[in-house]
Design a protein around this motif. Structure first.
Motif, mmCIF file in Angstrom:
data_model
loop_
_atom_site.group_PDB
_atom_site.id
_atom_site.type_symbol
_atom_site.label_atom_id
_atom_site.label_comp_id
_atom_site.label_asym_id
_atom_site.label_seq_id
_atom_site.Cartn_x
_atom_site.Cartn_y
_atom_site.Cartn_z
ATOM 1 N N GLY A 1 0.788 -1.223 0.000
ATOM 2 C CA GLY A 1 0.000 0.000 0.000
ATOM 3 C C GLY A 1 0.820 1.272 0.000
ATOM 4 N N ASP A 2 2.140 1.157 0.214
ATOM 5 C CA ASP A 2 2.984 2.349 0.116
ATOM 6 C C ASP A 2 2.852 2.902 -1.302
ATOM 7 N N THR A 3 2.673 4.203 -1.386
ATOM 8 C CA THR A 3 2.458 4.865 -2.672
ATOM 9 C C THR A 3 3.595 5.831 -2.932
ATOM 10 N N PHE A 4 4.178 5.714 -4.111
ATOM 11 C CA PHE A 4 5.348 6.500 -4.482
ATOM 12 C C PHE A 4 5.090 7.273 -5.767
ATOM 13 N N ARG A 5 5.638 8.472 -5.825
ATOM 14 C CA ARG A 5 5.690 9.243 -7.066
ATOM 15 C C ARG A 5 7.056 8.991 -7.687
ATOM 16 N N LEU A 6 7.046 8.602 -8.951
ATOM 17 C CA LEU A 6 8.280 8.405 -9.707
ATOM 18 C C LEU A 6 8.093 9.117 -11.036
ATOM 19 N N GLY A 7 8.800 10.213 -11.242
ATOM 20 C CA GLY A 7 8.599 11.000 -12.447
ATOM 21 C C GLY A 7 7.139 11.389 -12.548
ATOM 22 N N GLY A 8 6.515 11.090 -13.688
ATOM 23 C CA GLY A 8 5.106 11.417 -13.878
ATOM 24 C C GLY A 8 4.155 10.304 -13.492
ATOM 25 N N ALA A 9 4.665 9.211 -12.936
ATOM 26 C CA ALA A 9 3.833 8.055 -12.592
ATOM 27 C C ALA A 9 3.604 7.980 -11.082
ATOM 28 N N LEU A 10 2.460 7.438 -10.713
ATOM 29 C CA LEU A 10 2.142 7.183 -9.311
ATOM 30 C C LEU A 10 2.011 5.677 -9.151
ATOM 31 N N LEU A 11 2.837 5.093 -8.261
ATOM 32 C CA LEU A 11 2.942 3.650 -8.085
ATOM 33 C C LEU A 11 2.542 3.260 -6.671
ATOM 34 N N GLN A 12 1.947 2.081 -6.537
ATOM 35 C CA GLN A 12 1.572 1.581 -5.210
ATOM 36 C C GLN A 12 2.041 0.138 -5.063
ATOM 37 N N VAL A 13 2.674 -0.159 -3.949
ATOM 38 C CA VAL A 13 3.152 -1.514 -3.669
ATOM 39 C C VAL A 13 1.950 -2.447 -3.541
ATOM 40 N N SER A 14 1.937 -3.503 -4.354
ATOM 41 C CA SER A 14 0.793 -4.419 -4.378
ATOM 42 C C SER A 14 1.068 -5.750 -3.692
ATOM 43 N N GLN A 15 2.322 -6.225 -3.755
ATOM 44 C CA GLN A 15 2.673 -7.522 -3.162
ATOM 45 C C GLN A 15 4.180 -7.709 -3.257
ATOM 46 N N GLY A 16 4.675 -8.688 -2.515
ATOM 47 C CA GLY A 16 6.056 -9.094 -2.674
ATOM 48 C C GLY A 16 6.197 -9.991 -3.887
ATOM 49 N N ARG A 17 7.418 -10.306 -4.219
ATOM 50 C CA ARG A 17 7.658 -11.211 -5.342
ATOM 51 C C ARG A 17 7.717 -12.641 -4.835
ATOM 52 N N GLN A 18 7.122 -13.537 -5.589
ATOM 53 C CA GLN A 18 7.267 -14.959 -5.343
ATOM 54 C C GLN A 18 8.265 -15.480 -6.371
ATOM 55 N N PRO A 19 9.463 -15.819 -5.935
ATOM 56 C CA PRO A 19 10.475 -16.247 -6.903
ATOM 57 C C PRO A 19 10.087 -17.558 -7.579
ATOM 58 N N CYS A 20 10.504 -17.690 -8.838
ATOM 59 C CA CYS A 20 10.207 -18.926 -9.564
ATOM 60 C C CYS A 20 11.491 -19.540 -10.111
ATOM 61 N N TRP A 21 11.364 -20.729 -10.639
ATOM 62 C CA TRP A 21 12.479 -21.543 -11.115
ATOM 63 C C TRP A 21 13.315 -20.841 -12.176
ATOM 64 N N LYS A 22 12.795 -19.821 -12.827
ATOM 65 C CA LYS A 22 13.572 -19.130 -13.861
ATOM 66 C C LYS A 22 14.832 -18.487 -13.273
ATOM 67 N N LEU A 23 14.792 -18.143 -11.990
ATOM 68 C CA LEU A 23 16.002 -17.629 -11.341
ATOM 69 C C LEU A 23 17.083 -18.700 -11.258
ATOM 70 N N ASN A 24 16.690 -19.960 -11.097
ATOM 71 C CA ASN A 24 17.668 -21.059 -11.042
ATOM 72 C C ASN A 24 18.488 -21.091 -12.332
ATOM 73 N N ALA A 25 17.790 -20.995 -13.449
ATOM 74 C CA ALA A 25 18.466 -21.022 -14.745
ATOM 75 C C ALA A 25 19.275 -19.748 -14.965
ATOM 76 N N ARG A 26 18.708 -18.625 -14.613
ATOM 77 C CA ARG A 26 19.374 -17.335 -14.846
ATOM 78 C C ARG A 26 20.719 -17.258 -14.119
ATOM 79 N N PHE A 27 20.743 -17.731 -12.876
ATOM 80 C CA PHE A 27 21.966 -17.656 -12.069
ATOM 81 C C PHE A 27 22.818 -18.918 -12.148
ATOM 82 N N ALA A 28 22.321 -19.960 -12.805
ATOM 83 C CA ALA A 28 23.003 -21.253 -12.853
ATOM 84 C C ALA A 28 23.249 -21.780 -11.431
ATOM 85 N N VAL A 29 22.259 -21.580 -10.582
ATOM 86 C CA VAL A 29 22.259 -22.080 -9.202
ATOM 87 C C VAL A 29 20.960 -22.872 -9.057
ATOM 88 N N PRO A 30 21.036 -24.205 -8.910
ATOM 89 C CA PRO A 30 19.845 -25.045 -8.964
ATOM 90 C C PRO A 30 18.730 -24.692 -7.981
#
Length: 195
Positions: free
Chosen positions: A70-99
């Motif tokens: 719910g934190d709301t931030f002004r960035l340039g001409g846009a207004l953004l609001q925090v909606s949720q955290g990130r749920q990491p997925c398996w694509k990070l395993n491949a990206r970092f080459a860490v299983p």
């Protein structure tokens, strides 16, 4: 760059079912976490520049400990609001080459977070990210992470989480489902491709 309701005009997600959309328009990852990852997984060229975690935005000084849903931030001409955290997925395993990279991100709570776009506008590198409102400062991303991944059946926390109207529907849904079923969802498919 133009920021629309579903993110940057110049950006695209390969998997629209699980990535992007109005509740995940922009991904923010704390630059503060990069040294920790160098210690945990060793030096990686990927960690030498921002964007290693697929983030659209990066800053120093804002982390999951201090940012709340719910934190709301002004960035340039846009207004953004925090909606949720990130749920990491398996694509990070491949990206970092860490299983087990996705699991490590989940276990550490160094996940980053998503914004919904309340006002479309233009942003550019170096724009100040300025906090303009806090709807529920007590509900930091760290607290949400704890409820989802650490103290997973704390019914009081889940009940309170389920009432946060500015929390993305998917995350409120986790709380509601756990309250109803008294079970934690299976994360194996998300964390390990093909699991």
């Amino acid at each position: 760059m133009r920021v629309g309701l579903e993110g940057l005009a110049c950006d695209a997600q390969g998997d629209r079912k699980h990535h992007g959309g109005p509740e995940k328009a922009l991904h923010h990852y704390a630059r503060d976490h990069y040294p920790t990852w160098r210690q945990l997984i060793g030096p990686r060229a990927l960690l030498d520049t921002p964007g290693a975690f697929g983030e659209n935005l990066t800053t120093n000084g804002l982390t999951e400990e201090s940012v709340a849903v719910g934190d709301t931030f002004r960035l340039g001409g846009a207004l953004l609001q925090v909606s949720q955290g990130r749920q990491p997925c398996w694509k990070l395993n491949a990206r970092f080459a860490v299983p087990d990279m996705a699991l490590r991100v989940q276990q550490t709570g160094l996940t980053g977070w998503y914004y919904r776009v309340l006002e479309e506008g233009y942003i550019k590198r170096g724009d100040e990210l300025r906090l303009v409102d806090r709807l529920s400062p007590e509900w930091t991303l760290r607290r949400l992470w704890r409820a989802l991944y650490v103290d997973t059946m704390n019914l009081d926390e889940l009940a309170a989480m389920s009432t946060l109207s500015h929390l993305a529907d998917g995350w409120r849904g986790y709380a509601e489902k756990r309250l109803a079923t008294r079970q934690v969802e299976d994360w194996s498919r998300r964390l390990s491709e093909g699991a």
